[in-house]
Motif scaffolding. Structure first.
Motif, PDB file in Angstrom:
ATOM      1  N   HIS A   1       0.747  -1.271  -0.083  1.00  0.00           N
ATOM      2  CA  HIS A   1      -0.023  -0.014   0.021  1.00  0.00           C
ATOM      3  C   HIS A   1       0.984   1.485   0.067  1.00  0.00           C
ATOM      4  N   LEU A   2       0.490   2.161  -0.589  1.00  0.00           N
ATOM      5  CA  LEU A   2       1.045   3.616  -0.567  1.00  0.00           C
ATOM      6  C   LEU A   2      -0.008   4.560  -0.262  1.00  0.00           C
ATOM      7  N   ARG A   3       0.380   5.768   0.086  1.00  0.00           N
ATOM      8  CA  ARG A   3      -0.555   6.915   0.232  1.00  0.00           C
ATOM      9  C   ARG A   3       0.106   8.207   0.083  1.00  0.00           C
ATOM     10  N   TRP A   4      -0.526   9.104  -0.768  1.00  0.00           N
ATOM     11  CA  TRP A   4      -0.090  10.336  -1.019  1.00  0.00           C
ATOM     12  C   TRP A   4      -0.875  11.395  -0.844  1.00  0.00           C
ATOM     13  N   SER A   5      -0.526  12.681  -1.013  1.00  0.00           N
ATOM     14  CA  SER A   5      -1.490  13.771  -1.113  1.00  0.00           C
ATOM     15  C   SER A   5      -1.079  14.691  -2.259  1.00  0.00           C
ATOM     16  N   TRP A   6      -1.961  15.373  -2.655  1.00  0.00           N
ATOM     17  CA  TRP A   6      -1.664  15.870  -3.971  1.00  0.00           C
ATOM     18  C   TRP A   6      -2.494  17.300  -4.160  1.00  0.00           C
TER      19      TRP A   6
END
Length: 120
Positions: free
Chosen positions: A77-82
């Motif tokens: 799993h990955l998580r990022w904000s944009w």
């Protein structure tokens, strides 16, 4: 592929204006049955992803998606904000995506959450 490379390709997909180049990015980065779900879109597969990005380009001409902060990673799993913004302007939208990868490192699912977005 490492988490940073996957994120770079993901944002390249959103920002690529050339349909053939975008299709190549999707082919390299997403599983054939990959899904994307957020409050605005729910699509499956490479064709669905292509149509979604084309729609975003029509809705926000001249805007680009960019990573804010760092990419978090654990297991598959990955998580990022944009943010989504026109060059030199304040963002018009922003959010966080939670990404699930296949065993071979392709995106199989993105669940997006909007922190702010224009009202439609």
């Amino acid at each position: 592929m490492n988490a940073s490379t996957i994120a770079t390709r993901y944002f390249a997909m959103w920002n690529e204006a050339d349909a053939d180049a975008r299709a190549a990015i999707i082919e390299q980065t997403w599983s054939s049955d990959g899904t994307f779900t957020d409050p605005s879109f729910e699509v499956t597969g490479h064709e669905g992803l292509t149509k979604m990005v084309e729609t975003a380009h029509q809705m926000f001409p001249g805007h680009a998606f960019s990573l804010t902060g760092t990419v978090d990673e654990h297991h598959n799993h990955l998580r990022w904000s944009w943010h989504l913004a026109a060059p030199g302007q304040q963002p018009v939208a922003g959010g966080t995506d939670v990404v699930t990868l296949t065993d071979d490192g392709k995106i199989t699912e993105v669940i997006g959450f909007l922190d702010f977005a224009p009202a439609h």
